[in-house]
Design a protein around this motif. Sequence first.
Motif, PDB file in Angstrom:
ATOM      1  N   THR A 112       8.412  10.937   2.399  1.00 19.16           N
ATOM      2  CA  THR A 112       7.100  11.245   3.067  1.00 19.16           C
ATOM      3  C   THR A 112       7.034  10.004   1.741  1.00 19.16           C
ATOM      4  OG1 THR A 112       6.378  12.377   0.814  1.00 19.16           O
ATOM      5  CG2 THR A 112       6.848  13.308   3.469  1.00 19.16           C
ATOM      6  N   PRO A 113       5.357   8.916   2.273  1.00 19.79           N
ATOM      7  CA  PRO A 113       5.109   8.131   1.506  1.00 19.79           C
ATOM      8  C   PRO A 113       4.629   8.295   0.339  1.00 19.79           C
ATOM      9  CG  PRO A 113       3.811   8.440   4.022  1.00 19.79           C
ATOM     10  CD  PRO A 113       4.506   9.391   3.618  1.00 19.79           C
ATOM     11  N   LEU A 114       4.447   7.533  -0.751  1.00 16.81           N
ATOM     12  CA  LEU A 114       3.910   7.672  -1.782  1.00 16.81           C
ATOM     13  C   LEU A 114       3.235   6.384  -1.244  1.00 16.81           C
ATOM     14  CD1 LEU A 114       3.118   7.675  -5.247  1.00 16.81           C
ATOM     15  CD2 LEU A 114       4.163   5.423  -5.268  1.00 16.81           C
ATOM     16  N   VAL A 115       1.312   6.896  -1.313  1.00 13.78           N
ATOM     17  CA  VAL A 115       0.138   5.385  -1.375  1.00 13.78           C
ATOM     18  C   VAL A 115      -0.628   4.998  -2.639  1.00 13.78           C
ATOM     19  CG1 VAL A 115      -1.849   5.199   0.083  1.00 13.78           C
ATOM     20  CG2 VAL A 115      -0.005   6.673   0.800  1.00 13.78           C
ATOM     21  N   GLU A 124      11.420  12.268  -5.363  1.00 12.67           N
ATOM     22  CA  GLU A 124      10.866  11.068  -4.739  1.00 12.67           C
ATOM     23  C   GLU A 124       9.819  10.292  -4.482  1.00 12.67           C
ATOM     24  OE1 GLU A 124      11.569  12.693   0.585  1.00 12.67           O
ATOM     25  OE2 GLU A 124       9.916  12.442  -0.541  1.00 12.67           O
ATOM     26  N   ALA A 125       8.699  10.395  -5.841  1.00 13.09           N
ATOM     27  CA  ALA A 125       8.096  10.103  -5.923  1.00 13.09           C
ATOM     28  C   ALA A 125       8.175   8.857  -7.051  1.00 13.09           C
ATOM     29  CB  ALA A 125       6.559  10.726  -7.057  1.00 13.09           C
ATOM     30  N   MET A 126       8.958   9.774  -8.178  1.00  6.63           N
ATOM     31  CA  MET A 126       9.939   8.871  -9.165  1.00  6.63           C
ATOM     32  C   MET A 126      10.047   7.590  -8.640  1.00  6.63           C
ATOM     33  SD  MET A 126      12.200  10.361 -12.239  1.00  6.63           S
ATOM     34  CE  MET A 126      10.847  11.488 -12.870  1.00  6.63           C
ATOM     35  N   LYS A 127      11.439   7.956  -7.395  1.00  3.64           N
ATOM     36  CA  LYS A 127      11.862   6.146  -7.471  1.00  3.64           C
ATOM     37  C   LYS A 127      10.691   5.367  -6.381  1.00  3.64           C
ATOM     38  CE  LYS A 127      16.497   8.241  -5.669  1.00  3.64           C
ATOM     39  NZ  LYS A 127      17.535   9.229  -4.389  1.00  3.64           N
ATOM     40  N   GLN A 128       9.891   6.167  -6.060  1.00  2.99           N
ATOM     41  CA  GLN A 128       8.565   5.259  -5.253  1.00  2.99           C
ATOM     42  C   GLN A 128       7.602   4.492  -6.449  1.00  2.99           C
ATOM     43  OE1 GLN A 128       7.646   8.700  -2.664  1.00  2.99           O
ATOM     44  NE2 GLN A 128       8.302   7.898  -1.075  1.00  2.99           N
ATOM     45  N   ASN A 175       2.042  11.343  -0.465  1.00  2.00           N
ATOM     46  CA  ASN A 175       0.869  12.168   1.381  1.00  2.00           C
ATOM     47  C   ASN A 175       2.549  12.955   1.863  1.00  2.00           C
ATOM     48  OD1 ASN A 175      -0.010  12.431   3.086  1.00  2.00           O
ATOM     49  ND2 ASN A 175      -0.359  10.560   3.754  1.00  2.00           N
ATOM     50  N   GLU A 176       2.209  14.174   1.596  1.00  2.00           N
ATOM     51  CA  GLU A 176       2.849  15.573   1.881  1.00  2.00           C
ATOM     52  C   GLU A 176       2.393  16.030   3.074  1.00  2.00           C
ATOM     53  OE1 GLU A 176       6.700  16.830   0.447  1.00  2.00           O
ATOM     54  OE2 GLU A 176       5.983  15.295  -0.321  1.00  2.00           O
ATOM     55  N   SER A 177       1.140  15.950   3.069  1.00  2.00           N
ATOM     56  CA  SER A 177       0.514  16.124   4.842  1.00  2.00           C
ATOM     57  C   SER A 177       1.372  15.489   5.685  1.00  2.00           C
ATOM     58  CB  SER A 177      -1.110  15.210   4.702  1.00  2.00           C
ATOM     59  OG  SER A 177      -0.836  13.954   5.149  1.00  2.00           O
ATOM     60  N   VAL A 178       2.046  14.147   5.818  1.00  2.00           N
ATOM     61  CA  VAL A 178       2.813  14.017   6.782  1.00  2.00           C
ATOM     62  C   VAL A 178       4.103  14.807   7.052  1.00  2.00           C
ATOM     63  CG1 VAL A 178       2.062  11.600   6.478  1.00  2.00           C
ATOM     64  CG2 VAL A 178       4.250  12.317   5.584  1.00  2.00           C
ATOM     65  N   SER A 179       4.304  15.913   6.501  1.00  2.00           N
ATOM     66  CA  SER A 179       5.591  16.557   6.809  1.00  2.00           C
ATOM     67  C   SER A 179       4.360  17.543   8.449  1.00  2.00           C
ATOM     68  CB  SER A 179       5.129  17.661   6.139  1.00  2.00           C
ATOM     69  OG  SER A 179       4.618  19.156   6.476  1.00  2.00           O
ATOM     70  N   PRO A 180       5.429  17.976   9.602  1.00  4.27           N
ATOM     71  CA  PRO A 180       4.730  18.010  10.714  1.00  4.27           C
ATOM     72  C   PRO A 180       3.524  19.200  11.073  1.00  4.27           C
ATOM     73  CG  PRO A 180       7.619  18.560  10.809  1.00  4.27           C
ATOM     74  CD  PRO A 180       6.765  17.391   9.260  1.00  4.27           C
ATOM     75  N   MET A 181       3.930  19.942   9.710  1.00  2.00           N
ATOM     76  CA  MET A 181       3.657  21.316   9.763  1.00  2.00           C
ATOM     77  C   MET A 181       1.702  20.998   9.108  1.00  2.00           C
ATOM     78  SD  MET A 181       4.469  23.739  11.567  1.00  2.00           S
ATOM     79  CE  MET A 181       5.469  21.840  13.056  1.00  2.00           C
ATOM     80  N   LYS A 223       0.341  -1.570  -0.088  1.00  2.00           N
ATOM     81  CA  LYS A 223       0.245   0.381  -0.154  1.00  2.00           C
ATOM     82  C   LYS A 223       0.797   1.429   0.046  1.00  2.00           C
ATOM     83  CE  LYS A 223      -3.925   3.023   1.392  1.00  2.00           C
ATOM     84  NZ  LYS A 223      -4.587   2.930   0.439  1.00  2.00           N
ATOM     85  N   ARG A 224       1.826   0.962   1.179  1.00  2.00           N
ATOM     86  CA  ARG A 224       2.495   2.716   0.698  1.00  2.00           C
ATOM     87  C   ARG A 224       4.773   1.953   0.466  1.00  2.00           C
ATOM     88  NH1 ARG A 224       2.728   5.437   5.939  1.00  2.00           N
ATOM     89  NH2 ARG A 224       3.964   3.324   6.731  1.00  2.00           N
ATOM     90  N   PHE A 225       4.813   2.990   0.238  1.00  2.00           N
ATOM     91  CA  PHE A 225       6.168   3.412  -1.048  1.00  2.00           C
ATOM     92  C   PHE A 225       7.327   3.969   0.808  1.00  2.00           C
ATOM     93  CE2 PHE A 225       3.403   1.414  -3.703  1.00  2.00           C
ATOM     94  CZ  PHE A 225       3.636   0.056  -3.805  1.00  2.00           C
TER      95      PHE A 225
END
Lengths: 442, 442
Positions: free
Chosen positions: A81-84, A245-249, A103-109, A4-6
Amino acid sequence: MKQKRFILSEEEIPRYWYNIMAEMPNKPMPLLNPATREELKAEDLYPLFAKELCHQELNTTDPWIEIPEEVRDLYKYYRSTPLVRAYGLEQRLRTPAHIYFKNESVSPMGSHKLNSAIPQAYYCKKEGITNVTTETGAGQWGASLAYAARLFGLEAAVYQVKISYEQKPYRRSIMQTFGAQVTPSPSMSTRAGRKILTEHPNHQGSLGTAISEAVELARTTPNCKYTLGSVLNHVSLHQTIIGQEAMKQMEMAGEYPDMVIACFGGGSNFGGISFPFMRENILNGKKTRFIAAEPSSCPKLTHGKFEYDFGDEAGYTPLLPMFTLGHNFTPANIHAGGLRYHGAGMIVSQLMKDGLMEAVDIQQLESFEAGCLFAQAEGIIPAPESCHAIAATIREANRCKETGEEKVILFNLSGHGLIDMASYDKYLAGDLQNYTFNDTSV
Amino acid sequence: MKQKRFILSEEEIPRYWYNIMAEMPNKPMPLLNPATREELKAEDLYPLFAKELCHQELNTTDPWIEIPEEVRDLYKYYRSTPLVRAYGLEQRLRTPAHIYFKNESVSPMGSHKLNSAIPQAYYCKKEGITNVTTETGAGQWGASLAYAARLFGLEAAVYQVKISYEQKPYRRSIMQTFGAQVTPSPSMSTRAGRKILTEHPNHQGSLGTAISEAVELARTTPNCKYTLGSVLNHVSLHQTIIGQEAMKQMEMAGEYPDMVIACFGGGSNFGGISFPFMRENILNGKKTRFIAAEPSSCPKLTHGKFEYDFGDEAGYTPLLPMFTLGHNFTPANIHAGGLRYHGAGMIVSQLMKDGLMEAVDIQQLESFEAGCLFAQAEGIIPAPESCHAIAATIREANRCKETGEEKVILFNLSGHGLIDMASYDKYLAGDLQNYTFNDTSV
């Protein structure tokens, strides 16, 4: 069980930002001095930004720019951040499309904004700057800058667009928890703010006005620089860590996107996820489509004009070649405060002009409907801004359902909406409405 | 660069929950029928909970209980959560201690609660249940159950403690976005609620009262079960995924904790991170200290009595052997709503009695001071509940500074505080105060 997540290991986090200006077929037209209409040099921008950022802004030759080690060290707080794979959403839509989101929403802000706040604060600190100013729409950028400033021991002053200041009080609290000074804009603390308030006493604010106030404060404060959360070339540059990152994921997932989709305010989250993939179109013959999802109430790419315009309301900035609705345009008070900007960044504007990308406009109600469906399917409440990307994704996924095509769609979940629940409340209560760009809030 | 975050691949996510009851030196004393004072069997709990959960509740023989594949598939939406080395906090404290935290705040609902909400909803669905009820303090559990119910197509009704309903309106909105029905407790919709409101018209609610209301609704609604977010054995069981992951991740970091610290409401996040490490103390001679951090306003472990008591205010539940302040105890209105529960779970109570763990009580102001320091150092705004764990961690890290010892401290960051910003606002404005357990809110 299907994966599910990369996630990448810390060693795999990119060491360079990707500067698409070095490789795009037509470079953006130059920044101009509004008085002389002469092309600006990096030195002309020094009063406004840290020097290194001025050079990044105008660098059209180096495709790869090294990320300083101190910055990479701080990226590790939340990256990769995860690719989902959005199996839940696919199931709900009964689409043959494969939907992925970054999922950039997992950044602390809670959003992608930190990716640029950290290097901007870093370069300021390195040059001996002590104070930074900025504006913020939804508060995502302001919160990120406030935190980044704190990390490097800088004082931060943030002008928050008044309507957001009121709609999203928690974002103000977050900035204050990090020690930033927050002022609703327009304010009486600047000439630009006083002028607007005198003409329109009930002005609800716009990004353009808040930028004017922050720029004015930076200009009149010793050892202080201005920072910006989108629009500019160096901001998109920093955000390219997302797409790399997304490309690698995607490679880990064994797929490659037919479409890359992101919401569009000034262009930094869109550019961030798109540019590394666009490189493959430009250099290696890939045929990915890039779709910017903008709000119908502020549709510069689909309804604006390509021309030289100011980046702010008061006309303090250089002239930028961009798709714009006019620097005096004040959009309707939609809840996606981060998308209420009159213009598109220079790079994206050129790419749009050259047909290397597309844009769609999304109504407020469609965006929240998409956000609720996504929340129920994937468990993440998306930011009102990101809801636009989700709505555009759903449109494409539904098209795949009609045609039976198994297309691969990648969208950027630029942030979560946990602090925007008052907006969801209103949507669920039936109290939101649609707007076009003829509906302005003044 | 030193590694900051440790993340497991999906294959490494644990396949079993760890049931400490099978291996603890003294098992918890039995649950009793309040009328007959006879020991309860699993069947006696069937009217309240899904059958499989009743058996898990009383299982004192099997140390490992397999996690159903459907549940593991949903865990993958957000697990593994990162183990993070808190370099920023260490630096701020100038401590030689190595501080790690397990970041459960990255769960889409913002806390560890989803770890048990998913299996509880799953087992209900599997047995043909259509409706679930529950209570929620801070709203973290209610939001998680609302989402889990939605995933399995169950209707959810949540009683939210009134003071939290008012302090944290966004949590209500989140539950409603997932389609749950949310009622502030005490309410006029149940006998238990009506009784409390008649006696104390301004009652601000407590977890004990909200549990009574949810239990009553479950009992009077066809095909409906009650679910609970902490206290019970099966809830701690599900949470052991936290500690198991943390153990593998500490191994990746090449360290082993001298101390494991968690905040304490009913015991599920504490048990979740502690029990797998405690197993190593019990079976393999490790000497880790386990420290529960409870609020001074509701200090059952440090100031309560070990005795049989009800789990709820109205006395609907079985009698539980536990450290308790009395089931009628209504704590002061602190902002850590999730810790405002009168009793400690049976397992933890027994472990406390047997000296296998410790507890400290933390004042509200110390907790927020710790939370702000952590936020500025690590960029994550912690939930007011988690601030208690951070405060206890800081106390220990400061002790290491005095003695010069390089101890390894692991704490559980049970949730983020993005929806609790109104509480931070009050703290920053100097409007919060300390309470002891003599200050109750009625």
